[in-house]
Design a protein around this motif. Structure first.
Motif, PDB file in Angstrom:
ATOM      1  N   ALA B  87      -7.634  -4.992  12.920  1.00 15.13           N
ATOM      2  CA  ALA B  87      -6.886  -4.175  13.851  1.00 15.13           C
ATOM      3  C   ALA B  87      -6.586  -3.147  13.463  1.00 15.13           C
ATOM      4  O   ALA B  87      -5.265  -3.412  13.257  1.00 15.13           O
ATOM      5  CB  ALA B  87      -6.739  -4.799  15.434  1.00 15.13           C
ATOM      6  N   THR B 122     -11.595  -2.418  13.335  1.00 19.27           N
ATOM      7  CA  THR B 122     -11.864  -2.308  14.526  1.00 19.27           C
ATOM      8  C   THR B 122     -10.276  -1.463  14.627  1.00 19.27           C
ATOM      9  O   THR B 122      -9.603  -1.690  14.108  1.00 19.27           O
ATOM     10  CB  THR B 122     -12.378  -4.023  15.995  1.00 19.27           C
ATOM     11  OG1 THR B 122     -11.689  -3.276  17.122  1.00 19.27           O
ATOM     12  CG2 THR B 122     -11.029  -3.935  15.278  1.00 19.27           C
ATOM     13  N   ARG B 123     -10.234  -0.300  15.706  1.00 17.57           N
ATOM     14  CA  ARG B 123      -8.783   0.161  16.480  1.00 17.57           C
ATOM     15  C   ARG B 123      -8.753  -0.942  17.283  1.00 17.57           C
ATOM     16  O   ARG B 123      -9.115  -0.869  17.799  1.00 17.57           O
ATOM     17  CB  ARG B 123      -9.908   1.329  17.133  1.00 17.57           C
ATOM     18  CG  ARG B 123      -7.969   2.086  16.804  1.00 17.57           C
ATOM     19  CD  ARG B 123      -7.576   3.009  15.000  1.00 17.57           C
ATOM     20  NE  ARG B 123      -8.424   3.782  14.740  1.00 17.57           N
ATOM     21  CZ  ARG B 123      -8.333   5.265  14.838  1.00 17.57           C
ATOM     22  NH1 ARG B 123      -8.354   5.591  15.986  1.00 17.57           N
ATOM     23  NH2 ARG B 123      -9.352   5.096  13.976  1.00 17.57           N
ATOM     24  N   GLY B 124      -6.765  -1.705  17.593  1.00 15.89           N
ATOM     25  CA  GLY B 124      -6.269  -1.854  17.750  1.00 15.89           C
ATOM     26  C   GLY B 124      -5.291  -2.325  17.218  1.00 15.89           C
ATOM     27  O   GLY B 124      -4.806  -1.587  16.269  1.00 15.89           O
ATOM     28  N   PRO B 125      -3.930  -2.781  17.553  1.00 16.64           N
ATOM     29  CA  PRO B 125      -2.905  -3.274  17.515  1.00 16.64           C
ATOM     30  C   PRO B 125      -2.714  -4.172  15.895  1.00 16.64           C
ATOM     31  O   PRO B 125      -3.530  -4.873  15.763  1.00 16.64           O
ATOM     32  CB  PRO B 125      -2.041  -4.036  18.138  1.00 16.64           C
ATOM     33  CG  PRO B 125      -3.023  -3.711  20.166  1.00 16.64           C
ATOM     34  CD  PRO B 125      -4.193  -3.500  19.248  1.00 16.64           C
TER      35      PRO B 125
END
Lengths: 345, 345
Positions: B87, B122-125
């Motif tokens: 992420a 994926t996009r994310g923290p």
């Protein structure tokens, strides 16, 4: 609040009749039967991106395993086991969240005899990463990959393209939950169930071994995932858009069946959802025309619609046509941008 | 900024001579040789918890695979492959971060012939979840688990307890980076290398098959991980604390060798770091006394210290004693709390 080891012991340690060794050591141990291969897939779900942080934890437990089982289904692999890595912020590290999460997770796991063999838990922004393991027979004679697994790379010009079940409802539900459109309650309920409790098509995937020439699951949207098959198979497809609408709730929106919709807007939204919405977890697959009767029988025995939506062609690219054969505006194919717009705020 | 598929194609798609199928389909395919089992382990690393978000991405790429290879080492498994789920927030989704991250990751992967077979981005923290696969021979005669893998459960009363390499330096470096103590530059450099570029003890783990009776890697701190062996083996241990200090940088702190330390505080800090610091990625293992000469020869051939620090006893529990046999205050055993205090802010 339970500590890490207590949490694993309480919620995530269960018998493993299939594995050699499960949770509790540095590694888990799996042994496949002679002549079998292990199919492996990983999906990471992030709060605020793939699901709302306040979603019902039972449903979330179901969904995060379902999206992984869907990848096994796409390969025609029989589920064996999975690993679970969890980053949990404070509210989710409590029993009140963990108990229903584990229940939802294991209800689906048990239904597919897929056992938890290991993982990791840590404090952090709510993130769920599952790696799933399935079994599929090797096939020394298969070229270029010696496997009976369904791959994305086997489509041939002349093959039919099918989708299972219905498409677009998950995306429609998401738009409704975001307040970007209003659905009648009965449609919302049906669409939301598809978003929150997708059914991985495991039985279909197993049955398609020896029938389908290529297969993928529909997680990024029909055009995107069909595009993966075309890219790996070095071919193209002509999609009959009106055939491409085996919808549940979305069909009524498309048909202007709800008084709450301007019918043009409804049709366009529904088409976007079905072609590019994502989160459907149906299978898109190709098969030689000689398999049509086998597939009709399979659809009947599984009580699952298998809709022929396109034909594979040698020329690369996706060509969308309507019922009269006219080209449909290609902007539906820009699934990447649309998918990005569907991302949770 | 590359899209997901472009990013995977550019940085994370490489040849897979060992796997049947690698990145690019719904699943990867692995097939073990007849009589072999797959050892599987998962670790999730979260920015701000397991590493500083601004850490050198090359070092981070190394470390996130190293902590997983360390689990294979603890089982005596030979690395085969791994899956990577990422992420990524915006700054990390750029080439300037991804390129050195991939370089650090694959430098270690190549050194252990461990190939990337799949994953998810994926996009994310910023979160990195790796699942690693290794191969270990089955052993139908072994009870209760039919494997040649090193498990935590085989320790017997009378066995010696060993640790490899040195302990405590990673924790010491973390305290220094947090500004909670000051280390002389040469000590800081040595300690920081242990924190940021741990060397998984894969060769040692393979060599310990048939010698060690139980084994674990030291990720949560010596007392915690030895505690796992004791719990799974239903026994206890007497730890000679002064023997338990095969330190590098920390040894000088312990001995008051640095003028910058009050020697009492230095000794206490060093002892906490070595007993409970975590992030060491050495192996703690047990072996019958009959293996002492074999282990001396192994230490010599691997050029790696193997220090005898304790004896397994039938009575459950960890008993810490000093060189004179006197009990040492048990609060070092509260590794959970100490480890929590070491967590990044």
């Amino acid at each position: 609040m339970p500590g890490e080891f207590e949490l694993i012991a309480r919620y995530f340690t269960r018998p493993v009749p299939k594995a050699v060794l499960g949770v509790g050591d540095d590694c888990a141990l799996l042994q496949t039967a002679p002549g079998m291969q292990l199919a492996i897939s990983t999906d990471m779900l992030v709060a605020g991106r793939h699901f709302f942080a306040d979603v019902d934890p039972f449903l979330l437990g179901h969904k995060c395993l379902a999206v992984n089982l869907s990848d096994l289904a796409a390969c025609g692999a029989r589920p064996l086991a999975f690993s679970l890595a969890l980053a949990l912020p404070l509210p989710q590290a409590e029993d009140a969240w963990l108990e229903p999460f584990a229940k939802g997770l294991f209800a689906l796991a048990d239904a597919h005899e897929c056992e938890l063999i290991g993982g990791d838990t840590t404090r952090g922004p709510l993130t769920i990463c599952i790696t799933v393991y399935g079994e599929v027979p090797a096939d020394k004679a298969a070229l270029p990959v010696p496997t009976q697994a369904l791959l994305r790379s086997g489509a041939q010009a002349g093959d039919d393209v099918y989708v299972s079940g219905s498409l677009g409802d998950a995306a429609l539900a998401l738009l409704a939950l975001q307040g970007r459109l209003t659905l009648p309650l009965d449609l919302l309920h049906a669409a939301r169930e598809r978003l929150e409790q997708p059914a991985p098509r495991v039985a279909l995937g197993l049955a398609l071994r020896g029938i389908a020439s290529a297969c993928a699951d529909i997680s990024d949207g029909l055009l995107g995932d069909l595009g993966h098959i075309l890219a790996r198979s070095h071919c193209g497809a002509r999609v009959e858009v009106d055939q491409a609408l085996p919808l549940l709730a979305a069909r009524q929106v498309y048909a202007g069946g709800s008084a709450q919709f301007d019918s043009d807007m409804g049709a366009r939204t529904a088409l976007q959802c079905v072609l590019a919405g994502g989160d459907d977890y149906e299978l898109v697959f190709t098969a030689p025309t000689a398999q049509r009767s086998a597939l009709a029988a399979l659809s009947s025995s599984l009580q699952l619609p298998l809709t022929r939506i396109a034909t594979i062609e040698a020329a690369p690219g996706l060509r969308l046509v309507d019922a009269t054969g006219q080209a449909v505006a290609q902007d539906f194919a820009s699934f990447d941008h649309f998918a990005a717009a569907l991302v949770l705020p």
